[in-house]
Design a protein around this motif. Sequence first.
Motif, PDB file in Angstrom:
ATOM      1  N   LEU A  59       9.380  18.641 -25.331  1.00  0.00           N
ATOM      2  CA  LEU A  59      10.144  19.201 -24.754  1.00  0.00           C
ATOM      3  C   LEU A  59      10.619  19.575 -26.414  1.00  0.00           C
ATOM      4  CD1 LEU A  59      12.522  15.700 -23.936  1.00  0.00           C
ATOM      5  CD2 LEU A  59      12.039  17.543 -22.778  1.00  0.00           C
ATOM      6  N   VAL A  60      10.930  20.942 -26.619  1.00  0.00           N
ATOM      7  CA  VAL A  60      11.431  21.766 -27.273  1.00  0.00           C
ATOM      8  C   VAL A  60      12.853  21.896 -27.843  1.00  0.00           C
ATOM      9  CG1 VAL A  60      11.559  24.649 -29.045  1.00  0.00           C
ATOM     10  CG2 VAL A  60       9.453  23.490 -26.877  1.00  0.00           C
ATOM     11  N   CYS A  61      13.446  20.842 -28.862  1.00  0.00           N
ATOM     12  CA  CYS A  61      14.532  20.502 -29.250  1.00  0.00           C
ATOM     13  C   CYS A  61      15.206  21.336 -30.331  1.00  0.00           C
ATOM     14  CB  CYS A  61      15.037  18.814 -28.927  1.00  0.00           C
ATOM     15  SG  CYS A  61      14.802  18.211 -27.563  1.00  0.00           S
ATOM     16  N   VAL A  62      16.568  21.920 -30.785  1.00  0.00           N
ATOM     17  CA  VAL A  62      16.905  22.332 -30.739  1.00  0.00           C
ATOM     18  C   VAL A  62      18.479  21.705 -31.347  1.00  0.00           C
ATOM     19  CG1 VAL A  62      17.680  25.059 -32.124  1.00  0.00           C
ATOM     20  CG2 VAL A  62      15.613  24.444 -30.554  1.00  0.00           C
ATOM     21  N   ALA A  63      18.826  21.757 -32.954  1.00  0.00           N
ATOM     22  CA  ALA A  63      20.281  21.143 -33.233  1.00  0.00           C
ATOM     23  C   ALA A  63      20.127  21.360 -34.672  1.00  0.00           C
ATOM     24  CB  ALA A  63      19.416  19.171 -33.272  1.00  0.00           C
ATOM     25  N   GLY A  64      20.755  20.559 -35.579  1.00  0.00           N
ATOM     26  CA  GLY A  64      21.180  21.595 -36.338  1.00  0.00           C
ATOM     27  C   GLY A  64      21.379  19.625 -37.511  1.00  0.00           C
ATOM     28  N   SER A  65      22.248  19.639 -38.007  1.00  0.00           N
ATOM     29  CA  SER A  65      22.332  18.716 -39.036  1.00  0.00           C
ATOM     30  C   SER A  65      22.199  17.209 -38.392  1.00  0.00           C
ATOM     31  CB  SER A  65      23.955  18.401 -39.581  1.00  0.00           C
ATOM     32  OG  SER A  65      24.576  18.505 -38.972  1.00  0.00           O
ATOM     33  N   GLY A  66      22.182  17.154 -36.770  1.00  0.00           N
ATOM     34  CA  GLY A  66      21.897  15.697 -36.368  1.00  0.00           C
ATOM     35  C   GLY A  66      20.637  16.122 -35.646  1.00  0.00           C
ATOM     36  N   ALA A  67      19.348  16.655 -35.692  1.00  0.00           N
ATOM     37  CA  ALA A  67      18.692  16.696 -35.661  1.00  0.00           C
ATOM     38  C   ALA A  67      18.016  14.845 -35.751  1.00  0.00           C
ATOM     39  CB  ALA A  67      17.990  17.902 -36.526  1.00  0.00           C
ATOM     40  N   SER A  68      18.964  13.928 -36.798  1.00  0.00           N
ATOM     41  CA  SER A  68      18.266  13.004 -37.856  1.00  0.00           C
ATOM     42  C   SER A  68      18.252  12.017 -36.051  1.00  0.00           C
ATOM     43  CB  SER A  68      18.699  12.367 -38.621  1.00  0.00           C
ATOM     44  OG  SER A  68      19.968  12.183 -38.725  1.00  0.00           O
ATOM     45  N   ALA A  69      19.355  12.191 -35.018  1.00  0.00           N
ATOM     46  CA  ALA A  69      19.730  11.218 -33.891  1.00  0.00           C
ATOM     47  C   ALA A  69      19.195  11.796 -33.336  1.00  0.00           C
ATOM     48  CB  ALA A  69      21.099  11.664 -33.639  1.00  0.00           C
ATOM     49  N   ILE A  70      18.283  12.495 -32.833  1.00  0.00           N
ATOM     50  CA  ILE A  70      17.307  13.602 -31.869  1.00  0.00           C
ATOM     51  C   ILE A  70      16.321  12.237 -32.205  1.00  0.00           C
ATOM     52  CG2 ILE A  70      16.277  15.237 -29.861  1.00  0.00           C
ATOM     53  CD1 ILE A  70      19.006  14.234 -30.070  1.00  0.00           C
ATOM     54  N   GLN A  71      15.397  13.018 -33.820  1.00  0.00           N
ATOM     55  CA  GLN A  71      13.893  12.140 -33.190  1.00  0.00           C
ATOM     56  C   GLN A  71      13.142  11.141 -33.194  1.00  0.00           C
ATOM     57  OE1 GLN A  71      11.925  14.931 -35.252  1.00  0.00           O
ATOM     58  NE2 GLN A  71      10.642  13.278 -33.933  1.00  0.00           N
ATOM     59  N   PRO A  72      14.062  10.399 -33.466  1.00  0.00           N
ATOM     60  CA  PRO A  72      13.827   8.936 -32.551  1.00  0.00           C
ATOM     61  C   PRO A  72      14.089   9.583 -30.775  1.00  0.00           C
ATOM     62  CG  PRO A  72      15.432   8.597 -34.091  1.00  0.00           C
ATOM     63  CD  PRO A  72      15.270   9.725 -33.435  1.00  0.00           C
ATOM     64  N   LEU A  73      14.241  10.117 -29.924  1.00  0.00           N
ATOM     65  CA  LEU A  73      14.222  10.174 -29.136  1.00  0.00           C
ATOM     66  C   LEU A  73      12.937  10.826 -28.579  1.00  0.00           C
ATOM     67  CD1 LEU A  73      17.995  11.093 -27.968  1.00  0.00           C
ATOM     68  CD2 LEU A  73      16.714   8.846 -28.120  1.00  0.00           C
ATOM     69  N   LEU A  74      12.486  11.784 -29.184  1.00  0.00           N
ATOM     70  CA  LEU A  74      11.248  12.051 -28.506  1.00  0.00           C
ATOM     71  C   LEU A  74       9.847  11.214 -28.998  1.00  0.00           C
ATOM     72  CD1 LEU A  74      12.557  15.168 -30.657  1.00  0.00           C
ATOM     73  CD2 LEU A  74      12.689  14.722 -27.594  1.00  0.00           C
ATOM     74  N   ASN A  75       8.427  12.405 -28.776  1.00  0.00           N
ATOM     75  CA  ASN A  75       7.624  11.906 -28.159  1.00  0.00           C
ATOM     76  C   ASN A  75       6.551  12.603 -29.152  1.00  0.00           C
ATOM     77  OD1 ASN A  75       4.663  10.400 -27.772  1.00  0.00           O
ATOM     78  ND2 ASN A  75       5.319   9.705 -25.905  1.00  0.00           N
ATOM     79  N   SER A  76       6.333  12.821 -30.139  1.00  0.00           N
ATOM     80  CA  SER A  76       5.537  13.875 -31.206  1.00  0.00           C
ATOM     81  C   SER A  76       3.927  13.789 -30.307  1.00  0.00           C
ATOM     82  CB  SER A  76       5.692  13.347 -32.659  1.00  0.00           C
ATOM     83  OG  SER A  76       4.922  11.928 -32.415  1.00  0.00           O
ATOM     84  N   SER A  77       3.547  12.634 -29.659  1.00  0.00           N
ATOM     85  CA  SER A  77       2.239  12.410 -29.069  1.00  0.00           C
ATOM     86  C   SER A  77       2.164  13.640 -28.186  1.00  0.00           C
ATOM     87  CB  SER A  77       1.922  11.196 -28.796  1.00  0.00           C
ATOM     88  OG  SER A  77       2.277  10.852 -27.698  1.00  0.00           O
ATOM     89  N   LYS A  78       3.239  14.012 -27.100  1.00  0.00           N
ATOM     90  CA  LYS A  78       3.035  14.506 -26.120  1.00  0.00           C
ATOM     91  C   LYS A  78       3.924  16.547 -26.229  1.00  0.00           C
ATOM     92  CE  LYS A  78       3.782  11.335 -22.765  1.00  0.00           C
ATOM     93  NZ  LYS A  78       5.019   9.954 -21.768  1.00  0.00           N
ATOM     94  N   GLY A  79       4.030  16.287 -27.643  1.00  0.00           N
ATOM     95  CA  GLY A  79       4.223  18.100 -28.280  1.00  0.00           C
ATOM     96  C   GLY A  79       6.033  17.708 -28.549  1.00  0.00           C
ATOM     97  N   ASP A  80       6.623  17.045 -28.050  1.00  0.00           N
ATOM     98  CA  ASP A  80       8.007  16.759 -28.167  1.00  0.00           C
ATOM     99  C   ASP A  80       8.192  17.096 -29.907  1.00  0.00           C
ATOM    100  OD1 ASP A  80       8.260  15.855 -25.818  1.00  0.00           O
ATOM    101  OD2 ASP A  80       9.224  14.484 -26.116  1.00  0.00           O
ATOM    102  N   VAL A  81       9.308  18.349 -30.196  1.00  0.00           N
ATOM    103  CA  VAL A  81       9.718  18.552 -31.227  1.00  0.00           C
ATOM    104  C   VAL A  81      10.948  18.534 -31.153  1.00  0.00           C
ATOM    105  CG1 VAL A  81       7.394  19.856 -32.021  1.00  0.00           C
ATOM    106  CG2 VAL A  81       9.349  21.209 -30.995  1.00  0.00           C
TER     107      VAL A  81
END
Length: 238
Positions: A59-81
């Motif tokens: 998942l390639v997610c684009v955000a701004g100042s709200g990025a910190s709320a999205i980061q915990p939802l992602l799985n970096s081991s699967k390439g999510d950023v």
Amino acid sequence: MPMAYYMASIGLFGMLRLPMMWQRSQDEQKAMPLVIYGASGAVGSAAVQLAVNANFHPLVCVAGSGASAIQPLLNSSKGDVVLDYREGAEKLVENMKAALGEQELHYAFDCVSEHGSSANICRVLRKGGHISLVLPSGVKDVPPGFDVNTTMAGNLWAGFKNKSDTHGAMGLAGGKEFGYCYSRLLGHWFSEDKLRVHSPEIIEGGLLGIEKALKNLREGKNHGVKYVVRVRDTPGLE
């Protein structure tokens, strides 16, 4: 909460026609790249969580100042950023390409659909790729050669018409059944704590705080939270 998740469901599984995990082979389960632009907004956040549950990665997610709320939802081991659009269009496009690596991008959900967001996506999206927008006005930013449509709640009703619509079908065949199936699935995922909503923030002063809340929304000061106005907190009410 319902409107954001319905919009995300319609966008991902209705307009983009993304397959659920039970519709894909084991090989397809390994990689299903998806760009979600505006990932920290209400619809974007819902789309991220639905994509995670449906096993779309990276998942390639684009955000701004709200990025910190999205980061915990992602799985970096699967390439999510999560990428910051505030670094500028050129840097963002460069970072999106880097996040995808050798994988081709066929699907994108633009939950902003203004300020050049779709144009940025299409610099990464493969020709013939699919992109859905939440604002019809953003279609003008999509160059020829892509499959583009608009996600709206009205897509569930076959009779829903927009006289100015020139960007694709507004009605889904079987919209009533689509709504039934995905509302049941959303309820199931909520019961299993697989979905969550933005954190609530109580506005002081009850109804007297509405003006402040609206100004914050207009000025972009609301990030990753939902404002709640409690009528009983209004001074002078009996």
